[in-house]
Design a protein around this motif. Structure first.
Motif, PDB file in Angstrom:
ATOM      1  N   GLU A 237      -7.968   4.603   1.500  1.00 54.40           N
ATOM      2  CA  GLU A 237      -6.939   3.505   1.876  1.00 54.40           C
ATOM      3  C   GLU A 237      -6.897   3.646   3.656  1.00 54.40           C
TER       4      GLU A 237
ATOM      5  N   THR B 192      -9.900   2.201   4.880  1.00 57.70           N
ATOM      6  CA  THR B 192      -9.885   0.638   4.849  1.00 57.70           C
ATOM      7  C   THR B 192      -8.973   0.070   6.211  1.00 57.70           C
TER       8      THR B 192
ATOM      9  N   TYR C 107      -6.033  -3.200  -0.165  1.00 55.70           N
ATOM     10  CA  TYR C 107      -4.999  -2.082   0.300  1.00 55.70           C
ATOM     11  C   TYR C 107      -4.282  -1.778  -1.076  1.00 55.70           C
TER      12      TYR C 107
ATOM     13  N   SER D 252       0.884  -1.260   0.066  1.00 55.51           N
ATOM     14  CA  SER D 252       0.019   0.054   0.042  1.00 55.51           C
ATOM     15  C   SER D 252       0.964   1.161   0.080  1.00 55.51           C
TER      16      SER D 252
END
Length: 478
Positions: free
Chosen positions: A197, A200, A189, A102
């Protein structure tokens, strides 16, 4: 010639010049150090998104199973600023193995083998220079067997309860399956909108089921009766006990300190009150094995536990792994409880698999490993794994005796009968009481071991882990 006043004025100037020169020298020295030695650390700093964006400008290498199934790959991005995005075709099933990449960080194999996957590893870059082409990432081939991983994940998922499972090849230490449940989808991700992101990440970290936790490698549980493998190994290895030795197994075992007594699970003596060790092991007679712990003492029990890998801090697969703990400050009373897997003894699912793997391999525990090889973009192979011994858990003869004892638990009506496979002798040890989670360790075939497993299932009945171990064994064997 300068006068006295001019000379006095030049003294501060000279000092200022020397200070500036020193600062300039320090700046140049630091710049040289960073360029020559600190580059890899800077490139690995997760806060530098420019580095990640540069890496995503070219495809990362694939992560593949032993059979060649692609569990992580790259595809070209549809929009800037990312050249490529990471794709995880199997989603949750491999999440705690592959990890994810990520904008914030990388985890799992994606992190542990980032240099070769991203192409920044010197071997990968050198090969690209020799062949006069743009360099991309190399592929990482795992030891994971896709059918075994699938069986482990589906068995855990079917229970709906948190847990983990690990399968090893006893002869090599290769990890055949590594599953933690609940899991998550690594694609969540994949680099995209930083705000999404972050949302999340907050959602997954705030989930009370803790899907980001790798229970297989990073969670240790009370092992219960499974730890009796260690206690029995210590007894057999001491030379003072055989499988026929009689052990006191009263309904209430007096202890030297609080608690004053340990009461047998059935509330009555085990067998005739002095059963053979083989009988006490088969039925997990609490007072018999605790009595054995009293006789052996905490030092011998700790030495035997550490011979199996407890208290180890040097294990990486290359994922950092937690094995288990055996306390170093036990008195006699606590040693008795530790002998039956209580007190502060803890073991990870990996450690449970290592117990069976060591017994199955004649007492020699091989170092567990997860990466089989690295394949360069031109198809050549580098960094191929070489199986290596990790611990000598016990001598071959008592290991053979312990393996035979483990087969007695899987006979019809035995406490580990749920692990049994038709037409094959299976060796196993399971939890038998409600103290802690359900745990199971096993290997098969008993006479020619090919796979060893460790399974933990939280918040359930003592025998619940046995069918999961059976499912994994069945998938691993022809």
């Amino acid at each position: 010639m300068a006068g006295p006043g001019a000379r006095r004025m030049n003294i501060p100037l000279r000092r200022a010049s020397l200070a500036c020169a020193a600062l300039l020298f320090s700046l140049l020295a630091n710049l040289t150090y960073l360029q020559a030695f600190g580059r890899s650390d800077l490139e690995g700093d997760p806060r530098d998104q420019r580095v990640l964006l540069a890496k995503l400008g070219r495809p990362r290498g694939d992560i593949i199973t032993h059979e060649g199934a692609v569990v992580a790959t790259s595809r070209r991005a549809d929009a800037e600023p990312y050249g490529h995005l990471r794709v995880y075709p199997y989603g949750e099933m491999y999440a705690h193995v592959t990890g994810h990449v990520s904008l914030r960080r990388a985890t799992g194999v994606e992190r542990a083998r980032d240099a070769v996957l991203s192409g920044s590893d010197p071997k990968v870059r050198m090969r690209a220079l020799v062949e006069d082409r743009a360099y991309g990432g190399a592929d990482v081939r795992l030891t994971i067997r896709e059918p075994v991983q699938r069986a482990a994940y589906e068995a855990l998922e079917a229970t709906g309860r948190p847990g983990a499972a690990v399968a090893l090849d006893p002869a090599t230490g290769a990890v055949l399956a590594l599953v933690s449940y609940p899991s998550y989808d690594p694609a969540a991700y994949a680099p995209g909108d930083p705000t999404e992101e972050a949302a999340t990440d907050r959602r997954l970290r705030g989930d009370p089921r803790r899907p980001l936790l790798d229970r297989a490698l990073h969670r240790a549980y009370p092992p219960g009766a499974v730890f009796e493998l260690v206690t029995t190994a210590a007894a057999l290895g001491s030379g003072e006990y055989t499988v026929a030795s009689r052990v006191g197994a009263p309904a209430r075992l007096p202890l030297p300190g609080p608690p004053a007594f340990l009461t047998a699970a059935a509330g009555r003596p085990c067998g005739d009150g002095r059963p053979p060790l083989a009988y006490a092991f088969q039925l997990s007679c609490d007072t018999a094995l605790a009595n054995l712990g009293l006789q052996l003492g905490p030092d011998l029990l700790r030495d035997q536990a550490e011979a199996f890998g407890f208290n180890a801090d040097d294990l990486a697969l290359p994922l950092q792994a937690r094995t288990g703990t055996y306390p170093g400050d036990l008195d006699q009373s606590r040693a008795a409880l530790s002998a039956i897997g209580r007190d502060e003894v803890r073991a990870s699912p990996l450690m449970l698999a290592m117990l069976s793997a060591a017994v199955a391999n004649g007492g020699l525990l091989m170092r567990p490993y997860l990466v089989e090889e690295v394949r360069l973009p031109d198809g050549s192979t580098t960094d191929r794994a070489e199986p290596a011994p990790y611990r000598t858990a016990m001598p071959p003869q008592p290991a053979g005796q312990l393996a035979a004892l483990m087969t007695t638990t899987t006979v019809p009506g035995g406490p580990a009968a749920g692990v049994a496979l038709p037409g094959m002798e299976v060796a196993a040890k399971t939890t038998t009481s409600g103290h802690g989670p359900s745990a199971c360790t096993a290997f098969a075939p008993a006479d020619a071991p090919e796979v060893a497993v460790g399974v933990v299932l939280e918040s359930t009945t003592p025998s619940a882990a046995a069918p999961l171990a059976r499912a994994i064994l069945r998938a691993a064997l022809p």
